[in-house]
Design an enzyme around this catalytic site. Structure first.
Site, PDB file in Angstrom:
ATOM      1  N   SER A 185       0.215  23.739  17.917  1.00  0.00           N
ATOM      2  CA  SER A 185       0.585  25.045  17.367  1.00  0.00           C
ATOM      3  C   SER A 185       0.519  26.130  18.437  1.00  0.00           C
ATOM      4  CB  SER A 185      -0.369  25.416  16.218  1.00  0.00           C
ATOM      5  OG  SER A 185      -0.110  24.592  15.107  1.00  0.00           O
ATOM      6  N   ASP A 209      13.557  27.720  16.306  1.00  0.00           N
ATOM      7  CA  ASP A 209      14.127  28.415  15.133  1.00  0.00           C
ATOM      8  C   ASP A 209      15.279  27.576  14.564  1.00  0.00           C
ATOM      9  OD1 ASP A 209      12.384  30.532  15.308  1.00  0.00           O
ATOM     10  OD2 ASP A 209      13.797  31.875  16.327  1.00  0.00           O
ATOM     11  N   ARG A 265      13.954  24.284  13.033  1.00  0.00           N
ATOM     12  CA  ARG A 265      13.297  24.460  11.722  1.00  0.00           C
ATOM     13  C   ARG A 265      14.312  24.462  10.580  1.00  0.00           C
ATOM     14  NH1 ARG A 265       8.881  28.659  14.406  1.00  0.00           N
ATOM     15  NH2 ARG A 265       7.658  26.958  15.306  1.00  0.00           N
ATOM     16  N   GLN A 302       4.223  10.452  -9.584  1.00  0.00           N
ATOM     17  CA  GLN A 302       3.494  10.554 -10.857  1.00  0.00           C
ATOM     18  C   GLN A 302       4.399  10.176 -12.043  1.00  0.00           C
ATOM     19  OE1 GLN A 302       0.390  10.995 -10.572  1.00  0.00           O
ATOM     20  NE2 GLN A 302      -0.205  11.102 -12.713  1.00  0.00           N
ATOM     21  N   GLY A 343       4.757   6.540 -12.216  1.00  0.00           N
ATOM     22  CA  GLY A 343       3.514   5.798 -12.448  1.00  0.00           C
ATOM     23  C   GLY A 343       3.335   4.691 -11.413  1.00  0.00           C
ATOM     24  N   GLU A 365       7.579  20.684  14.058  1.00  0.00           N
ATOM     25  CA  GLU A 365       8.393  21.885  14.375  1.00  0.00           C
ATOM     26  C   GLU A 365       7.757  23.157  13.804  1.00  0.00           C
ATOM     27  OE1 GLU A 365      12.585  21.389  14.637  1.00  0.00           O
ATOM     28  OE2 GLU A 365      12.410  19.208  14.910  1.00  0.00           O
ATOM     29  N   GLY A 366       6.431  23.174  13.788  1.00  0.00           N
ATOM     30  CA  GLY A 366       5.673  24.323  13.286  1.00  0.00           C
ATOM     31  C   GLY A 366       5.131  24.023  11.903  1.00  0.00           C
ATOM     32  N   THR A 367       3.802  23.952  11.805  1.00  0.00           N
ATOM     33  CA  THR A 367       3.164  23.667  10.507  1.00  0.00           C
ATOM     34  C   THR A 367       3.492  24.776   9.501  1.00  0.00           C
ATOM     35  OG1 THR A 367       1.222  24.909  11.157  1.00  0.00           O
ATOM     36  CG2 THR A 367       1.185  22.531  11.642  1.00  0.00           C
ATOM     37  N   SER A 368       3.173  24.520   8.238  1.00  0.00           N
ATOM     38  CA  SER A 368       3.386  25.572   7.224  1.00  0.00           C
ATOM     39  C   SER A 368       2.539  26.800   7.556  1.00  0.00           C
ATOM     40  CB  SER A 368       3.043  25.038   5.834  1.00  0.00           C
ATOM     41  OG  SER A 368       4.005  24.054   5.480  1.00  0.00           O
TER      42      SER A 368
HETATM   43  N1  COS Z   1      12.508  33.633  19.484  1.00  0.00           N
HETATM   44  C1  COS Z   1      12.534  34.255  20.674  1.00  0.00           C
HETATM   45  N2  COS Z   1      11.409  34.711  21.297  1.00  0.00           N
HETATM   46  C2  COS Z   1      10.238  34.501  20.665  1.00  0.00           C
HETATM   47  C3  COS Z   1      10.145  33.853  19.423  1.00  0.00           C
HETATM   48  C4  COS Z   1      11.356  33.418  18.815  1.00  0.00           C
HETATM   49  N3  COS Z   1      11.344  32.789  17.654  1.00  0.00           N
HETATM   50  N4  COS Z   1       8.843  33.802  19.042  1.00  0.00           N
HETATM   51  C5  COS Z   1       8.134  34.393  20.017  1.00  0.00           C
HETATM   52  N5  COS Z   1       8.987  34.824  21.005  1.00  0.00           N
HETATM   53  C6  COS Z   1       8.642  35.538  22.225  1.00  0.00           C
HETATM   54  C7  COS Z   1       7.912  36.832  21.884  1.00  0.00           C
HETATM   55  O1  COS Z   1       8.841  37.873  21.692  1.00  0.00           O
HETATM   56  C8  COS Z   1       7.052  37.046  23.105  1.00  0.00           C
HETATM   57  O2  COS Z   1       7.845  37.631  24.118  1.00  0.00           O
HETATM   58  P1  COS Z   1       7.195  38.555  25.294  1.00  0.00           P
HETATM   59  O3  COS Z   1       6.526  37.611  26.228  1.00  0.00           O
HETATM   60  O4  COS Z   1       8.399  39.201  25.898  1.00  0.00           O
HETATM   61  O5  COS Z   1       6.253  39.490  24.614  1.00  0.00           O
HETATM   62  C9  COS Z   1       6.710  35.644  23.527  1.00  0.00           C
HETATM   63  O6  COS Z   1       7.686  34.783  22.961  1.00  0.00           O
HETATM   64  C10 COS Z   1       5.334  35.210  23.078  1.00  0.00           C
HETATM   65  O7  COS Z   1       5.277  35.387  21.669  1.00  0.00           O
HETATM   66  P2  COS Z   1       3.903  35.426  20.878  1.00  0.00           P
HETATM   67  O8  COS Z   1       2.987  36.406  21.541  1.00  0.00           O
HETATM   68  O9  COS Z   1       4.241  35.593  19.432  1.00  0.00           O
HETATM   69  O10 COS Z   1       3.334  33.990  21.176  1.00  0.00           O
HETATM   70  P3  COS Z   1       2.095  33.244  20.556  1.00  0.00           P
HETATM   71  O11 COS Z   1       1.431  32.516  21.663  1.00  0.00           O
HETATM   72  O12 COS Z   1       1.295  34.145  19.697  1.00  0.00           O
HETATM   73  O13 COS Z   1       2.802  32.096  19.679  1.00  0.00           O
HETATM   74  C11 COS Z   1       3.772  31.142  17.748  1.00  0.00           C
HETATM   75  C12 COS Z   1       3.664  32.348  18.664  1.00  0.00           C
HETATM   76  C13 COS Z   1       2.450  30.737  17.157  1.00  0.00           C
HETATM   77  C14 COS Z   1       4.718  31.551  16.655  1.00  0.00           C
HETATM   78  C15 COS Z   1       4.379  29.968  18.556  1.00  0.00           C
HETATM   79  O14 COS Z   1       3.469  29.516  19.523  1.00  0.00           O
HETATM   80  C16 COS Z   1       4.773  28.787  17.689  1.00  0.00           C
HETATM   81  O15 COS Z   1       5.840  28.791  17.066  1.00  0.00           O
HETATM   82  N6  COS Z   1       3.919  27.761  17.656  1.00  0.00           N
HETATM   83  C17 COS Z   1       4.260  26.517  16.984  1.00  0.00           C
HETATM   84  C18 COS Z   1       4.900  25.608  17.966  1.00  0.00           C
HETATM   85  C19 COS Z   1       5.550  24.477  17.286  1.00  0.00           C
HETATM   86  O16 COS Z   1       6.354  24.647  16.374  1.00  0.00           O
HETATM   87  N7  COS Z   1       5.222  23.284  17.752  1.00  0.00           N
HETATM   88  C20 COS Z   1       5.843  22.092  17.280  1.00  0.00           C
HETATM   89  C21 COS Z   1       6.575  21.545  18.441  1.00  0.00           C
HETATM   90  S1  COS Z   1       7.957  20.636  18.059  1.00  0.00           S
HETATM   91  S2  COS Z   1       7.274  19.045  17.162  1.00  0.00           S
END
Ligand code: COS
Length: 388
Positions: free
Chosen positions: A135, A243, A246, A343, A346, A370-373
């Site tokens: 994550s 994105d 997902r 369910q 059965g 691709e990102g947990t719930s």
């Molecule tokens: N599209 C474009 N840019 C994005 C974005 C998106 N969907 N989400 C974040 N960004 C950008 C932000 O704008 C930010 O940019 P700056 O560096 O210019 O500020 C940068 O990325 C970092 O974003 P943020 O601070 O939100 O990062 P975090 O480390 O807090 O992480 C989450 C954000 C948790 C949403 C992200 O790490 C995530 O989606 N994690 C899950 C990963 C995943 O799905 N793993 C499964 C892998 S595939 S099996």
């Protein structure tokens, strides 16, 4: 049901029918066997490639079918309704591999790295996760070091869908560890170069016919021409591509929900208990009502996200919110529907004689990969609260 929020063109109907026929004729007879053995279904995946299902949105000049995002989700839904394992192979190929290169690749890269994958001659994968970063994607440790006209990659990536069979993989590594997420870079890795090895296949609960493994890089040398985007762009590329991914997983979840629902309807209309069809009991009827309502709500969110992604091709606007809402709701709906279907059936729902227990095992992953719930809720909440 009226389709007030979306309308399907004859092309949409055509791709949906084509995918439905193929899934029913070619995948349905083998799905249980491949789920049981965990073998990769090369033959059917190859045929999906020949039909254009492995690169639906990729322009024809790069080997794809040149269709829109709604076409992609309609086709994927039909494949997943029959087998979610074939579905994830298709989803990763289309949205995690092809979309990233289409969106961020240079012309030469599109020609070289899209054509074999979009046409189904080879399989594509995407690799972000590591043993210690899931994550928290920005916490990765694998590193790529520039060396003249090349990069040298070292590290270990995990949970890579299709890694055991992929010819090409979009991989994310640190090129500047000091800069954290701003020091991540994307590369198009060719699996046949020295220094690349695949780990053992993960023994999974569900989507068992899809192959998942670690990949290891030991002084793996790659030309700088294989870098996707600029140095430091990797995290944004990874998130943008996720994105799109997902929406694929949301479609997969929708397909599983529909399969569980349709089987439940048929069983409730046929199975008798206490002198009547079990569908006549309110306890079953209410489950059916909740399944149907949630499925239709999922469908609207999934198609809405697909249309938002389609619009982004001209506006460049993000569709993060639409994708996360669709994935969250459709995934939880698939778990709800698969649980209810077991369910309703059965003991038969618990037996491997019917596909219901497979839907139950397959549905769970849609709430995880691709990102947990929890991550989807975090993304939606940050968006709504103006925190990002
Ligand atoms: N599209 C474009 N840019 C994005 C974005 C998106 N969907 N989400 C974040 N960004 C950008 C932000 O704008 C930010 O940019 P700056 O560096 O210019 O500020 C940068 O990325 C970092 O974003 P943020 O601070 O939100 O990062 P975090 O480390 O807090 O992480 C989450 C954000 C948790 C949403 C992200 O790490 C995530 O989606 N994690 C899950 C990963 C995943 O799905 N793993 C499964 C892998 S595939 S099996």
């Amino acid at each position: 049901m009226s389709n007030a929020l979306y309308s399907l063109t004859p092309e949409h109907e055509m791709i949906r029918n084509t995918a439905r026929d193929f899934a029913q004729k070619e995948i349905a007879p083998i799905a249980a066997e491949f789920d049981e053995s965990g073998e990769f279904p090369y033959e059917t995946v190859k045929k999906m490639g020949e039909m254009g299902l492995m690169g639906i949105e990729v322009p024809e000049e790069y080997g794809g079918a040149g269709m829109d995002t709604l076409s992609y989700v309609l086709a994927l839904e039909e494949i997943c309704k029959v087998d979610a394992a074939h579905g994830v192979i298709m989803s990763v190929n289309n949205s995690l591999y092809c979309y990233g290169i289409l969106r961020f690749g240079a012309e030469e890269q599109k020609k070289k790295f899209l054509t074999p994958i979009a046409s189904g001659k080879s399989i594509g994968a995407y690799s972000l996760t590591e043993p210690m970063s899931g994550s928290d994607a920005g916490a990765m440790r694998s590193q790529a070091r520039r060396d003249g006209d090349d990069y040298i990659l070292n590290g270990r990536k995990s949970w890579v869908t299709s890694a055991p069979v992929a010819g090409y993989i979009v991989v994310f590594m640190l090129t500047d560890p000091e800069k954290k997420h701003r020091g991540i870079t994307a590369f198009i890795v060719e699996a046949d170069r020295p220094g690349f090895t695949r780990g053992k296949k993960e023994p999974k609960l569900g989507i068992r016919a899809s192959a998942t493994s670690e990949i290891l890089f030991e002084d793996y040398r790659l030309p700088a021409a294989n870098r996707l985007g600029e140095e430091g762009d990797g995290f944004k590329i990874a998130m943008t591509v996720l994105d799109a991914g997902r929406i694929g997983i949301a479609s997969q979840a929708l397909g599983i929900s529909e399969a569980a629902y349709e089987a439940s309807i048929a069983y409730a209309q046929e199975r008798e208990a206490f002198g009547q069809k079990i569908g006549q009991f309110q306890g079953i009827g209410f489950k059916i009502a909740d399944m149907k309502t949630r499925i239709e709500a999922s469908r609207l969110l999934v198609y809405n996200a697909a249309m938002a992604k389609e619009r982004s091709k001209t506006t460049g606007e993000r569709f993060t919110l639409e994708a996360s809402m669709a994935k969250l709701f459709a995934a939880e709906t698939s778990m709800f529907c698969a649980h209810a279907a077991v369910q309703i059936h059965g003991g038969m729902g618990y037996s491997k004689e019917l596909p219901i227990e497979r839907y139950f095992r397959d549905a769970k992953i849609t709430e995880i990969y691709e990102g947990t719930s929890e991550i989807q809720r975090l993304v939606i909440a940050r968006n709504e609260l103006g925190l990002k």
